[in-house]
Motif scaffolding. Structure first.
Motif, PDB file in Angstrom:
ATOM      1  N   GLU A   1      -6.237   0.486   8.079  1.00  0.00           N
ATOM      2  CA  GLU A   1      -6.529   1.340   6.925  1.00  0.00           C
ATOM      3  C   GLU A   1      -7.493   0.585   6.015  1.00  0.00           C
ATOM      4  OE1 GLU A   1      -5.344   4.436   6.305  1.00  0.00           O
ATOM      5  OE2 GLU A   1      -4.160   4.462   8.154  1.00  0.00           O
TER       6      GLU A   1
ATOM      7  N   SER B   1       1.108  -4.674   0.415  1.00  0.00           N
ATOM      8  CA  SER B   1       0.428  -5.558   1.363  1.00  0.00           C
ATOM      9  C   SER B   1      -0.636  -6.384   0.646  1.00  0.00           C
ATOM     10  CB  SER B   1      -0.233  -4.731   2.472  1.00  0.00           C
ATOM     11  OG  SER B   1      -0.978  -5.542   3.342  1.00  0.00           O
TER      12      SER B   1
ATOM     13  N   CYS C   1       2.203  -9.557  -4.873  1.00  0.00           N
ATOM     14  CA  CYS C   1       3.176  -9.195  -3.838  1.00  0.00           C
ATOM     15  C   CYS C   1       4.354  -8.407  -4.400  1.00  0.00           C
ATOM     16  CB  CYS C   1       3.672 -10.446  -3.114  1.00  0.00           C
ATOM     17  SG  CYS C   1       2.461 -11.146  -1.979  1.00  0.00           S
TER      18      CYS C   1
ATOM     19  N   ILE D   1      -9.102  -1.416   2.946  1.00  0.00           N
ATOM     20  CA  ILE D   1      -8.518  -2.466   2.121  1.00  0.00           C
ATOM     21  C   ILE D   1      -9.250  -2.578   0.783  1.00  0.00           C
ATOM     22  CG2 ILE D   1      -7.662  -3.848   4.042  1.00  0.00           C
ATOM     23  CD1 ILE D   1     -10.186  -5.542   3.880  1.00  0.00           C
TER      24      ILE D   1
ATOM     25  N   TYR E   1     -11.004  -8.984   9.925  1.00  0.00           N
ATOM     26  CA  TYR E   1     -10.253  -7.749   9.663  1.00  0.00           C
ATOM     27  C   TYR E   1      -9.639  -7.224  10.966  1.00  0.00           C
ATOM     28  CZ  TYR E   1      -9.337  -2.832   8.677  1.00  0.00           C
ATOM     29  OH  TYR E   1      -8.744  -1.600   8.568  1.00  0.00           O
TER      30      TYR E   1
ATOM     31  N   PHE F   1      -0.831   4.062   0.005  1.00  0.00           N
ATOM     32  CA  PHE F   1      -0.686   2.712   0.541  1.00  0.00           C
ATOM     33  C   PHE F   1      -1.913   1.868   0.200  1.00  0.00           C
ATOM     34  CE2 PHE F   1      -0.936  -0.373   4.099  1.00  0.00           C
ATOM     35  CZ  PHE F   1       0.279  -0.998   3.906  1.00  0.00           C
TER      36      PHE F   1
ATOM     37  N   THR G   1      -2.858 -10.054   1.317  1.00  0.00           N
ATOM     38  CA  THR G   1      -3.196 -11.119   2.260  1.00  0.00           C
ATOM     39  C   THR G   1      -4.279 -11.998   1.651  1.00  0.00           C
ATOM     40  OG1 THR G   1      -2.721  -9.625   4.104  1.00  0.00           O
ATOM     41  CG2 THR G   1      -3.993 -11.610   4.601  1.00  0.00           C
TER      42      THR G   1
ATOM     43  N   VAL H   1      -6.829  -7.686   0.069  1.00  0.00           N
ATOM     44  CA  VAL H   1      -7.247  -8.929   0.716  1.00  0.00           C
ATOM     45  C   VAL H   1      -7.910  -9.795  -0.345  1.00  0.00           C
ATOM     46  CG1 VAL H   1      -8.786  -9.962   2.421  1.00  0.00           C
ATOM     47  CG2 VAL H   1      -7.489  -7.904   2.998  1.00  0.00           C
TER      48      VAL H   1
ATOM     49  N   GLN I   1      -3.645  -1.963   0.578  1.00  0.00           N
ATOM     50  CA  GLN I   1      -3.682  -3.298   1.162  1.00  0.00           C
ATOM     51  C   GLN I   1      -4.731  -4.095   0.405  1.00  0.00           C
ATOM     52  OE1 GLN I   1      -3.077  -3.083   5.759  1.00  0.00           O
ATOM     53  NE2 GLN I   1      -4.780  -1.753   5.242  1.00  0.00           N
TER      54      GLN I   1
ATOM     55  N   LEU J   1      -2.395  -6.576   8.962  1.00  0.00           N
ATOM     56  CA  LEU J   1      -2.914  -5.435   8.207  1.00  0.00           C
ATOM     57  C   LEU J   1      -2.775  -4.165   9.028  1.00  0.00           C
ATOM     58  CD1 LEU J   1      -6.304  -6.854   6.821  1.00  0.00           C
ATOM     59  CD2 LEU J   1      -4.189  -6.523   5.537  1.00  0.00           C
ATOM     60  N   GLU J   2      -2.621  -3.054   8.321  1.00  0.00           N
ATOM     61  CA  GLU J   2      -2.691  -1.746   8.968  1.00  0.00           C
ATOM     62  C   GLU J   2      -4.166  -1.425   9.164  1.00  0.00           C
ATOM     63  OE1 GLU J   2      -0.016   0.170   9.842  1.00  0.00           O
ATOM     64  OE2 GLU J   2       1.254  -1.502   9.201  1.00  0.00           O
TER      65      GLU J   2
END
Length: 145
Positions: free
Chosen positions: A64, A33, A28, A66, A52, A2, A35, A6, A4, A61-62
């Motif tokens: 987790e 994810s 995307c 980034i 965050y 996974f 952002t 930013v 993410q 966000l998870e």
């Protein structure tokens, strides 16, 4: 795995520029994810951590690590985060960052070697990006190697 991402922005831009350029939409399509944030380029590590934590609390966000992409002056908050880790032996640095992508980031050149070493000691990879005519960007990248 996974991921993410930013996206921060430089002083003369906003998160809208990521959309207007089409980069946000492309990312995307490829990543689960992404952002884009309007975090001032004067933001400190504490500001970044607060944002965050707010995004995690709101479910954006998870909780987790980034990947942060930080063009130009926006990399200051990430360098500041590493500095905080060095000064305080603060273990809050590692859980936030999976990787860092500084793009033509002057904060890299201004950072001490011990600050930059913090990334390596925590196994946080850095992919520095600069333009082919950006001589200072090339020098900053060399300081990461």
């Amino acid at each position: 795995d996974f991921v993410q991402v930013v996206l921060l922005h430089g002083a003369a831009f906003t998160k809208q520029d990521w959309f207007d350029s089409g980069i946000l939409q492309k990312l995307c399509k490829e990543l689960p994810s992404v952002t884009a944030l309007d975090l001032t380029v004067k933001a400190t590590s504490q500001d970044f951590v607060q944002v965050y934590q707010s995004l995690v609390k709101e479910g954006v966000l998870e909780d987790e690590p980034i990947v942060v992409i930080s063009p130009s002056a926006s990399g200051k908050a990430i360098v500041d985060l590493a500095s905080m880790f060095i000064k305080n032996s603060d273990n809050t640095f590692a859980p936030f960052l999976k990787a860092w992508v500084p793009v033509a980031c002057p904060a890299v050149g201004a950072a001490s070697q011990s600050t930059l070493t913090a990334f390596a000691s925590l196994d946080i990879p850095i992919l520095a990006v600069y333009g082919d005519e950006d001589v200072s960007g090339e020098k900053r990248t060399e300081s990461l190697v």
